[in-house]
Design a protein around this motif. Sequence first.
Motif, PDB file in Angstrom:
ATOM      1  N   ARG A 143       0.837  -1.212   0.000  1.00  0.00           N
ATOM      2  CA  ARG A 143       0.000   0.000   0.000  1.00  0.00           C
ATOM      3  C   ARG A 143       0.863   1.250   0.000  1.00  0.00           C
ATOM      4  O   ARG A 143       0.585   2.216  -0.725  1.00  0.00           O
ATOM      5  N   VAL A 144       1.918   1.237   0.821  1.00  0.00           N
ATOM      6  CA  VAL A 144       2.836   2.374   0.853  1.00  0.00           C
ATOM      7  C   VAL A 144       3.518   2.547  -0.502  1.00  0.00           C
ATOM      8  O   VAL A 144       3.656   3.665  -1.006  1.00  0.00           O
ATOM      9  N   ARG A 152       2.013   9.279  -6.080  1.00  0.00           N
ATOM     10  CA  ARG A 152       2.541  10.628  -5.826  1.00  0.00           C
ATOM     11  C   ARG A 152       3.674  10.977  -6.785  1.00  0.00           C
ATOM     12  O   ARG A 152       3.968  12.158  -7.010  1.00  0.00           O
ATOM     13  N   ASN A 153       4.311   9.941  -7.347  1.00  0.00           N
ATOM     14  CA  ASN A 153       5.448  10.157  -8.243  1.00  0.00           C
ATOM     15  C   ASN A 153       5.030  10.030  -9.712  1.00  0.00           C
ATOM     16  O   ASN A 153       5.822   9.610 -10.557  1.00  0.00           O
ATOM     17  N   ASP A 154       3.775  10.365  -9.993  1.00  0.00           N
ATOM     18  CA  ASP A 154       3.242  10.347 -11.364  1.00  0.00           C
ATOM     19  C   ASP A 154       3.308   8.963 -12.007  1.00  0.00           C
ATOM     20  O   ASP A 154       3.590   8.805 -13.193  1.00  0.00           O
ATOM     21  N   GLY A 155       3.078   7.933 -11.187  1.00  0.00           N
ATOM     22  CA  GLY A 155       3.018   6.573 -11.703  1.00  0.00           C
ATOM     23  C   GLY A 155       4.354   5.904 -11.935  1.00  0.00           C
ATOM     24  O   GLY A 155       4.397   4.792 -12.471  1.00  0.00           O
ATOM     25  N   VAL A 156       5.442   6.524 -11.525  1.00  0.00           N
ATOM     26  CA  VAL A 156       6.780   5.964 -11.711  1.00  0.00           C
ATOM     27  C   VAL A 156       7.256   5.357 -10.393  1.00  0.00           C
ATOM     28  O   VAL A 156       7.315   6.036  -9.369  1.00  0.00           O
ATOM     29  N   GLY A 157       7.599   4.066 -10.407  1.00  0.00           N
ATOM     30  CA  GLY A 157       8.052   3.391  -9.198  1.00  0.00           C
ATOM     31  C   GLY A 157       9.532   3.587  -8.946  1.00  0.00           C
ATOM     32  O   GLY A 157      10.321   3.804  -9.869  1.00  0.00           O
TER      33      GLY A 157
END
Length: 463
Positions: free
Chosen positions: A313-314, A321-326
């Motif tokens: 979840r985190v 929050r990072n525009d979909g970038v992991g």
Amino acid sequence: MSPSPEKATMVDFQGDHPQDWPATQKWILMATIAVPLFLMPLSSTITTPAVNDIATEFHITSTITGPLALSLFLLTYSMGPILLGPLSELYGRWPVLQAGTLFYLAFDLGAGFCTSMTQLLIFRLLSGVGASASLAVGASIVGDVFRKEERGLPVALVSLGPVLGSCLGPIVGGFIADYTSWRWAFWSTSLAAGGFLILCFLVGRETYAPVLLLRKKAELIAEAKRQGNSEGRVWRTPFEKDETVGQLYRRTISRSLYFLATQPIIQALACYYGYLYGILLGSLDNTHWDAALHRALYRVPIGAQICAFVTDRVYRYQVCRNDGVGRAEFRLPIMVPASLLVPIGLVIYGWSAEYKTHWIVPDIGIALPLMGATIIFQCCTSYLLDTFPVYAASANGAVYIVRGFTGFGFPLFSPEMYAKLGYGWGNTLLALLALVIGCPIPFILWRYGERLRAASNFADQAK
């Protein structure tokens, strides 16, 4: 002269990557690998309650020789992944796992029939090498079959086994020592290892992408030869390099040591992981923990469950929050509170044991570092899987080098430390070291981890 690029055929996955397998098949593999991940650490500590019986039978008077039966196993158990982890990247996960378990079975069974302390120590040393196969490939199999956003629960499963097995070993060993011979500590674990090998034969399936593609390549070449259209064609996979078998072997085997010497991320995590593991094993070898430890064991799965359900979840929240970038660093936030549980728990246990308070206080004191260590182990494993996806076995093997030395050394010196400093100051010293060594690591990696990964030739390799 090499063939032209037009004649080269690239062999890649087409919807058959292990991460595309059905969820049922993935979890069958996870349930299977969980067996040795629990059994082998249990085997490491199962001899602790029988040390006096073994010493009496073999006429041993040294106070060091008895604990060596634990420490020698732990040394080779933790050092074995230096060899077996890279081998799994050369030949595949399951061949290494099955061969290692068979090796463990032979020498663990032999330990139950030994007639001298020297024989017992040699058998324990060698059985630890075979036992390390599950440690070498367990976490890597998770990275093979689960995507990044799915790894929380499976990583919890493979991380819980070693902690729970190490904790339950003295309890199972005590039961065996009370009602049968100490030799049954080895015979019972050998029977379990035999059952696991049968299970491997029934449900085991290779998961390592480069090895699967090499097998697929061999099948395509054979099919092309049967059809007579293989002339002038070159077959390659995305993971192959232009090198001889000897060069490939040397590069693979030395990779764990190379990682430990050159990768700052691995160096930091290895120090913290090794220190926590040393604390855990040194404390388990201390018989004054027994009563509270038995109660605290029921809290260990709590740490695993918290990490299992929170970490994904985190991670997904941070990705949004990072525009979909992991980023691999999104595994670190839960490590911050966990790193505080360890020193807090050590201080609570140390001084409550020193002044012999009500049992609930040392119970809480032991439970906190066990929970914290379980969560930290999972965070370290997840971070390494995300950072070194193709070379996860070698990366974990590098961490286990340090873990091997601390697992070997802590049980030998911890009784002397507690005898001289007492439980209060002894555990306070360990807590201060945990604060200095471990607490800054998640903050440092959060800030500089991406830069360190960008500077590595091995990090973030495509699956």
